[in-house]
Design a protein around this motif. Sequence first.
Motif, PDB file in Angstrom:
ATOM      1  N   GLN A 125       0.865  -1.181   0.000  1.00 38.74           N
ATOM      2  CA  GLN A 125       0.000   0.000   0.000  1.00 38.74           C
ATOM      3  C   GLN A 125       0.901   1.230   0.000  1.00 38.74           C
ATOM      4  OE1 GLN A 125      -3.139   0.217   3.058  1.00 38.74           O
ATOM      5  NE2 GLN A 125      -2.309   2.216   3.619  1.00 38.74           N
ATOM      6  N   ASP A 129      -1.447   6.561   1.613  1.00 45.69           N
ATOM      7  CA  ASP A 129      -2.846   6.128   1.525  1.00 45.69           C
ATOM      8  C   ASP A 129      -3.377   5.704   2.889  1.00 45.69           C
ATOM      9  OD1 ASP A 129      -2.735   6.630  -1.165  1.00 45.69           O
ATOM     10  OD2 ASP A 129      -2.787   4.525  -1.786  1.00 45.69           O
ATOM     11  N   ASN A 150       5.114   3.179  -2.596  1.00 47.46           N
ATOM     12  CA  ASN A 150       4.754   1.995  -1.817  1.00 47.46           C
ATOM     13  C   ASN A 150       5.990   1.112  -1.610  1.00 47.46           C
ATOM     14  OD1 ASN A 150       4.938   1.206  -4.507  1.00 47.46           O
ATOM     15  ND2 ASN A 150       3.316  -0.312  -4.347  1.00 47.46           N
ATOM     16  N   THR A 166       0.072  -3.693   3.467  1.00 46.10           N
ATOM     17  CA  THR A 166      -0.281  -4.399   2.234  1.00 46.10           C
ATOM     18  C   THR A 166      -1.587  -3.874   1.638  1.00 46.10           C
ATOM     19  OG1 THR A 166      -1.683  -6.170   3.113  1.00 46.10           O
ATOM     20  CG2 THR A 166       0.709  -6.471   3.311  1.00 46.10           C
ATOM     21  N   THR A 167      -1.818  -4.216   0.386  1.00 42.21           N
ATOM     22  CA  THR A 167      -3.078  -3.863  -0.279  1.00 42.21           C
ATOM     23  C   THR A 167      -4.149  -4.914  -0.004  1.00 42.21           C
ATOM     24  OG1 THR A 167      -2.238  -4.912  -2.291  1.00 42.21           O
ATOM     25  CG2 THR A 167      -2.010  -2.507  -2.122  1.00 42.21           C
ATOM     26  N   ASP A 168      -3.797  -5.946   0.746  1.00 40.59           N
ATOM     27  CA  ASP A 168      -4.750  -6.985   1.140  1.00 40.59           C
ATOM     28  C   ASP A 168      -5.445  -6.543   2.428  1.00 40.59           C
ATOM     29  OD1 ASP A 168      -6.107  -9.222   2.055  1.00 40.59           O
ATOM     30  OD2 ASP A 168      -4.350 -10.534   2.062  1.00 40.59           O
TER      31      ASP A 168
END
Length: 201
Positions: A125, A129, A150, A166-168
Amino acid sequence: MGRQELLLLLLLFLRPGHGDPLDSYVNTQGASLITFTRKQLPAASIAECAAKCEEETTFTCRSFQYHSKEQHCVVMGDNSKSAPVLRMRDVVLYEKRIYLSECKTGNGRRYRGTVSQTRNGVACQKWRDRSPHVPKYSPTSHPLEGLEENYCRNPDNDAEGPWCYTTDPATRFDYCTIPECEGQELPQTPSRLPSPHGNVL
């Protein structure tokens, strides 16, 4: 001054962090970068230009070029990894070694490379953000930690090494796989006590 005092003074002078400030740069004669993140400043010497790069607060200074004929300095937020290089006479490009390296020393506290996925292959991420995770560490709260884009970083001096949010949505953070630098010594920074990065304060 006695022999012991002289030896102590010599050892203090030679300890890490007291060498030539240009030792932390790689220089290329006759090279320039095409970048929009730049600032032109007057400078009477290369050392003065390096000091201006270190003092820059508008952006992270990754390189500078010194124009010997005009005696001016251009500090830049890019380097040869992120911007095209041009040949130019009477210019010397100085790039911070730390931003050219894609390896880490020790726990990676000073790693400033561009790896941007976790050891499990999940995209990181962006540090600025706030979704899917609200970060404890961000470019505004920790401006000296290199929290750009990122990229994997170690802003809390974690013993496990560089990590990222993370983007998870199910996994707040994970560690990154950054190879060890072999025989390459990077400048030291003062160590800080580790702090937890898994919880929002």
